[in-house]
Design a protein around this motif. Structure first.
Motif, mmCIF file in Angstrom:
data_model
loop_
_atom_site.group_PDB
_atom_site.id
_atom_site.type_symbol
_atom_site.label_atom_id
_atom_site.label_comp_id
_atom_site.label_asym_id
_atom_site.label_seq_id
_atom_site.Cartn_x
_atom_site.Cartn_y
_atom_site.Cartn_z
ATOM 1 N N GLU A 159 45.156 -24.898 -34.181
ATOM 2 C CA GLU A 159 45.724 -23.789 -33.410
ATOM 3 C C GLU A 159 45.426 -23.949 -31.928
ATOM 4 O O GLU A 159 46.281 -23.689 -31.085
ATOM 5 C CB GLU A 159 45.184 -22.442 -33.894
ATOM 6 N N ALA A 160 44.199 -24.373 -31.592
ATOM 7 C CA ALA A 160 43.814 -24.407 -30.184
ATOM 8 C C ALA A 160 43.109 -25.692 -29.767
ATOM 9 O O ALA A 160 43.406 -26.239 -28.708
ATOM 10 C CB ALA A 160 42.915 -23.212 -29.864
ATOM 11 N N ALA A 161 42.150 -26.158 -30.555
ATOM 12 C CA ALA A 161 41.326 -27.315 -30.187
ATOM 13 C C ALA A 161 40.633 -27.848 -31.437
ATOM 14 O O ALA A 161 40.576 -27.165 -32.459
ATOM 15 C CB ALA A 161 40.294 -26.901 -29.140
ATOM 16 N N PRO A 162 40.073 -29.051 -31.357
ATOM 17 C CA PRO A 162 39.394 -29.621 -32.524
ATOM 18 C C PRO A 162 38.124 -28.883 -32.948
ATOM 19 O O PRO A 162 37.721 -28.975 -34.099
ATOM 20 C CB PRO A 162 39.042 -31.041 -32.081
ATOM 21 N N GLN B 249 26.445 -30.602 -26.191
ATOM 22 C CA GLN B 249 26.045 -30.534 -24.784
ATOM 23 C C GLN B 249 27.314 -30.306 -23.966
ATOM 24 O O GLN B 249 28.172 -31.180 -23.886
ATOM 25 C CB GLN B 249 25.363 -31.836 -24.357
ATOM 26 N N VAL B 250 27.428 -29.147 -23.362
ATOM 27 C CA VAL B 250 28.623 -28.768 -22.610
ATOM 28 C C VAL B 250 28.634 -29.473 -21.261
ATOM 29 O O VAL B 250 27.634 -29.467 -20.542
ATOM 30 C CB VAL B 250 28.695 -27.237 -22.430
ATOM 31 N N HIS B 251 29.798 -30.081 -20.930
ATOM 32 C CA HIS B 251 29.967 -30.781 -19.654
ATOM 33 C C HIS B 251 30.815 -29.990 -18.665
ATOM 34 O O HIS B 251 30.587 -30.075 -17.463
ATOM 35 C CB HIS B 251 30.623 -32.145 -19.871
ATOM 36 N N SER B 252 31.814 -29.263 -19.177
ATOM 37 C CA SER B 252 32.700 -28.513 -18.291
ATOM 38 C C SER B 252 33.334 -27.351 -19.047
ATOM 39 O O SER B 252 33.359 -27.332 -20.275
ATOM 40 C CB SER B 252 33.788 -29.428 -17.711
ATOM 41 N N ALA B 253 33.834 -26.398 -18.273
ATOM 42 C CA ALA B 253 34.463 -25.199 -18.842
ATOM 43 C C ALA B 253 35.861 -25.059 -18.259
ATOM 44 O O ALA B 253 36.092 -25.365 -17.080
ATOM 45 C CB ALA B 253 33.629 -23.966 -18.524
ATOM 46 N N TRP B 254 36.782 -24.580 -19.103
ATOM 47 C CA TRP B 254 38.190 -24.465 -18.734
ATOM 48 C C TRP B 254 38.714 -23.136 -19.247
ATOM 49 O O TRP B 254 38.360 -22.716 -20.341
ATOM 50 C CB TRP B 254 38.984 -25.613 -19.347
ATOM 51 N N LEU C 60 45.812 -29.207 -22.034
ATOM 52 C CA LEU C 60 44.529 -29.543 -22.665
ATOM 53 C C LEU C 60 44.603 -30.736 -23.616
ATOM 54 O O LEU C 60 43.758 -31.639 -23.522
ATOM 55 C CB LEU C 60 43.951 -28.320 -23.383
ATOM 56 N N PRO C 61 45.574 -30.796 -24.545
ATOM 57 C CA PRO C 61 45.594 -31.938 -25.472
ATOM 58 C C PRO C 61 45.670 -33.293 -24.768
ATOM 59 O O PRO C 61 44.968 -34.232 -25.147
ATOM 60 C CB PRO C 61 46.828 -31.681 -26.337
ATOM 61 N N LEU D 249 38.612 -19.303 -23.205
ATOM 62 C CA LEU D 249 37.644 -20.228 -22.625
ATOM 63 C C LEU D 249 37.463 -21.434 -23.533
ATOM 64 O O LEU D 249 37.188 -21.293 -24.728
ATOM 65 C CB LEU D 249 36.293 -19.526 -22.424
ATOM 66 N N PHE D 250 37.609 -22.618 -22.956
ATOM 67 C CA PHE D 250 37.414 -23.888 -23.649
ATOM 68 C C PHE D 250 36.235 -24.599 -23.009
ATOM 69 O O PHE D 250 36.063 -24.539 -21.788
ATOM 70 C CB PHE D 250 38.664 -24.772 -23.528
ATOM 71 N N LEU D 251 35.431 -25.248 -23.820
ATOM 72 C CA LEU D 251 34.302 -26.021 -23.322
ATOM 73 C C LEU D 251 34.479 -27.472 -23.731
ATOM 74 O O LEU D 251 34.732 -27.767 -24.905
ATOM 75 C CB LEU D 251 32.983 -25.487 -23.895
ATOM 76 N N ALA D 252 34.351 -28.370 -22.760
ATOM 77 C CA ALA D 252 34.350 -29.807 -23.046
ATOM 78 C C ALA D 252 32.892 -30.207 -23.226
ATOM 79 O O ALA D 252 32.044 -29.898 -22.392
ATOM 80 C CB ALA D 252 34.998 -30.587 -21.909
#
Length: 181
Positions: free
Chosen positions: A86-89, A112-117, A162-163, A124-127
């Protein structure tokens, strides 16, 4: 990956892949999507049957991975079952660790979060080191604490970007169908 799955792959290496039968929503819930559900419409508009069996969910979590094309799948013995997203893995669950906020995936992996989107819908998505995920809606208060404390500085991005940016596919089935044409 479970040893029994690795053994099945060696024993039956040429089992055809399965598409569109398993899906992950933005809250970390898994759905089975049989032929009837698939005929009724695409995911997430038509979700299917939510998987409630705890041991099955744990098995899926242990055998969840991505291929080189960014398609996420569950390795079910010798069969690769591709997942509609639906949104992310990943779906992040947050927890306070002292003054900081930490993230773990719906599969139970610490990240371990590197960035936020943040997308145009305010999600809110976290890489992180293990991939990209969406923050679970129940954890947005903790996420806002992390943003206010300067732990994360979200960058605006369109959901459709994002994808490509994070190398994942929302619909492996759509990719497979376009490759077959």
């Amino acid at each position: 990956m479970d040893d029994i799955v690795k053994q099945a792959l060696k024993k039956w290496p040429n089992v055809p892949h399965c598409y569109a039968w398993l899906a992950l929503d933005a809250r970390g819930d898994w759905y089975m999507r049989d032929d009837r559900v698939q005929a009724a419409g695409p995911f997430p508009q038509v979700k299917g049957s939510r998987i409630l069996h705890e041991k099955l969910r744990e098995f899926i979590h242990r055998n969840y991975a991505a291929d080189g094309a960014g398609c996420w799948f569950f390795q079910n013995g010798p069969q690769r079952v591709y997942v509609e997203l639906e949104a992310a893995p990943f779906v992040w669950r947050l927890e306070r660790s002292g003054a900081a906020v930490s993230a773990s995936s719906h599969t139970g992996q610490a990240a371990q979060v590197h960035s936020a989107w943040v997308d145009e819908h305010g999600r809110l998505f976290l890489a992180a080191d293990i991939g990209l995920g969406i923050v679970h809606t129940l954890d947005m208060e903790l996420a806002s604490d992390a943003v206010e404390a300067g732990q994360w500085n979200p960058v605006e991005i369109g959901f459709s970007e994002l994808p490509g940016r994070f190398n994942y596919r929302l619909s492996p089935a759509a990719l497979q169908m376009s490759a077959a044409e």
